[in-house]
Motif scaffolding. Structure first.
Motif, mmCIF file in Angstrom:
data_model
loop_
_atom_site.group_PDB
_atom_site.id
_atom_site.type_symbol
_atom_site.label_atom_id
_atom_site.label_comp_id
_atom_site.label_asym_id
_atom_site.label_seq_id
_atom_site.Cartn_x
_atom_site.Cartn_y
_atom_site.Cartn_z
ATOM 1 N N SER A 1 8.336 59.142 -71.255
ATOM 2 C CA SER A 1 9.224 59.268 -72.399
ATOM 3 C C SER A 1 9.996 57.974 -72.622
ATOM 4 O O SER A 1 10.326 57.259 -71.687
ATOM 5 C CB SER A 1 10.203 60.421 -72.182
ATOM 6 O OG SER A 1 9.488 61.617 -72.058
ATOM 7 N N ILE B 1 14.037 59.357 -63.533
ATOM 8 C CA ILE B 1 14.835 58.593 -64.491
ATOM 9 C C ILE B 1 15.126 57.229 -63.873
ATOM 10 O O ILE B 1 15.658 57.136 -62.767
ATOM 11 C CB ILE B 1 16.158 59.308 -64.838
ATOM 12 C CG1 ILE B 1 15.871 60.663 -65.488
ATOM 13 C CG2 ILE B 1 17.016 58.433 -65.760
ATOM 14 C CD1 ILE B 1 17.110 61.483 -65.793
ATOM 15 N N LEU C 1 15.682 58.550 -77.593
ATOM 16 C CA LEU C 1 14.221 58.564 -77.537
ATOM 17 C C LEU C 1 13.655 57.627 -78.599
ATOM 18 O O LEU C 1 14.252 57.437 -79.660
ATOM 19 C CB LEU C 1 13.682 59.974 -77.793
ATOM 20 C CG LEU C 1 13.965 61.045 -76.737
ATOM 21 C CD1 LEU C 1 13.379 62.368 -77.205
ATOM 22 C CD2 LEU C 1 13.379 60.658 -75.400
ATOM 23 N N TYR D 1 11.460 59.144 -67.423
ATOM 24 C CA TYR D 1 12.344 58.674 -68.486
ATOM 25 C C TYR D 1 12.783 57.264 -68.118
ATOM 26 O O TYR D 1 13.499 57.060 -67.141
ATOM 27 C CB TYR D 1 13.553 59.596 -68.619
ATOM 28 C CG TYR D 1 13.179 61.021 -68.954
ATOM 29 C CD1 TYR D 1 13.287 61.516 -70.250
ATOM 30 C CD2 TYR D 1 12.701 61.877 -67.961
ATOM 31 C CE1 TYR D 1 12.934 62.825 -70.539
ATOM 32 C CE2 TYR D 1 12.339 63.178 -68.253
ATOM 33 C CZ TYR D 1 12.453 63.647 -69.538
ATOM 34 O OH TYR D 1 12.088 64.941 -69.832
#
Length: 364
Positions: free
Chosen positions: A58, A203, A316, A349
């Motif tokens: 992402s 992350i 995003l 992420y």
């Protein structure tokens, strides 16, 4: 006369042989009768597959397909629903299979299940859990799921931070799981496959031009936080993710707000230095569409007195699959959806990249 007798004897002998062959065929046919439900089944062989590659990256590129599984436990549940109970638990010998040097990329292993009291026609759920060198201690696995005493039910097959452990242990613990439902249908070998994926998200952030001062305040650190406390539990059986995201367990890790913090990076003291850090985190739902929750992840520049001197919301990229602007089935159109998104297991992420870090603006 002798010819007649010989011919008669030949016919009688032929008839006897045919009768014997017919009888023998009848007996052989019984050997291939279809196994009847309720009878004991044969052995079960499983192919375990660990996929190091994340399901999706992402925002921007993540950290590759490296995985760190060192131990795999197999749990067998009688049935398929939440009330199915654990009847067996086996260490499949993952590290030993690879000469005690577990692979760090996609890997497979064949294993013959030791438990052998399977019943033909009955469905069984085979749950496999992969642990790195930290996650066993973090979640109390493999012992937390029990096949004896009070057996664990499938609905309670979760990974939960052990009592007394610090919530920060979650950030260093990689956890894989996968399952397969098998209904034995034969006396011989029954085959199955279990694909295992991360039940945590990753992350990672890269930052440059970290200020040393903002106004009259000296900068001490960069802080990256969630909008809410981190969860301390995750279902080992993957739940629904679309259109409504349900693959999480609401389970605040602490009684205060400390566990909102994903990681803190000390200020490098040089605006030209790039700093980075990454953590694992358990799945978390999308924040409510309200002004008080206008982000999922927040970057803060923190002064030595503890105050926040600047902040940025993580956004995003356009068209990211986690964009919830369509409401994810709720019928609510969220104009801030680029900043409000779920944290999904087996997703990475990335906040910036090693080659394109987030610019925090330098001294102000």
């Amino acid at each position: 006369m002798n010819k007649k007798i010989n011919r008669t004897n030949f016919l009688l002998l032929t008839a006897s042989c045919l009768l014997f062959m017919f009888t023998a065929c009848q007996k052989d046919d019984n050997l291939f009768e279809k196994p009847a439900p309720g009878e004991q089944a044969g052995e079960i062989s499983l192919l375990f597959n660990i996929a190091g590659e994340p399901e999706t990256r992402s925002a921007v590129d993540g950290t590759g397909n490296t995985q760190h599984v060192q131990y795999v436990q197999l749990y067998i549940f009688q049935g398929t629903g939440d009330n199915a109970t654990c009847i067996a638990s086996e260490n499949i010998g993952w590290a030993e299979h690879f000469g005690n040097i577990p692979p760090t990329n996609n890997a497979q292993m064949k294993y013959k299940v030791k438990y052998n009291n399977f019943i033909i026609g009955n469905p069984y759920t085979f749950l496999a859990v992969g642990l790195d060198d930290q996650s066993g201690t973090t979640y109390g696995l493999p012992a937390a799921i029990m096949a004896s005493g009070t057996p664990t039910t499938l609905g309670n097959a979760n990974a939960t931070l052990t009592s007394g452990a610090s919530w920060t242990a979650i950030s260093k613990s990689e956890l894989f799981a996968g399952y397969s439902i098998i209904t034995p249908t034969m006396y011989g070998l029954n085959n199955g496959r279990i694909d295992m994926y991360r039940r945590v998200a990753g992350i990672t952030g890269w930052f440059t031009h970290v200020p040393t001062t903002v106004g009259l305040k000296t900068v001490s650190s960069i802080r990256v936080s969630l909008y809410t406390q981190q969860n301390k539990s995750v279902p080992l059986i993957k739940r629904q993710q679309k259109p409504l995201f349900q693959d999480y367990i609401t389970s605040p890790a602490t009684a205060n707000t400390d566990s909102k913090v994903l990681f803190t990076i000390p200020a490098p003291g040089n605006t030209g230095t790039t700093v980075s850090q990454g953590v694992y985190v358990l799945p978390t739902p999308t924040p409510p569409a309200a002004d008080s929750y206008n982000y999922t992840i927040l970057i803060e520049v923190v002064a030595t007195d503890g105050s926040t001197v600047s902040s940025k919301r993580v956004k995003l990229t356009q068209g990211d699959i986690l964009d919830s602007s369509t409401g994810q089935g709720t019928g609510v159109i969220d104009q801030e959806s680029d900043y409000r998104f779920p944290i999904i297991a087996n997703h990475f992420y990335s906040i910036g990249t090693a080659t394109s870090p987030i610019d925090l603006g330098g001294n102000i």
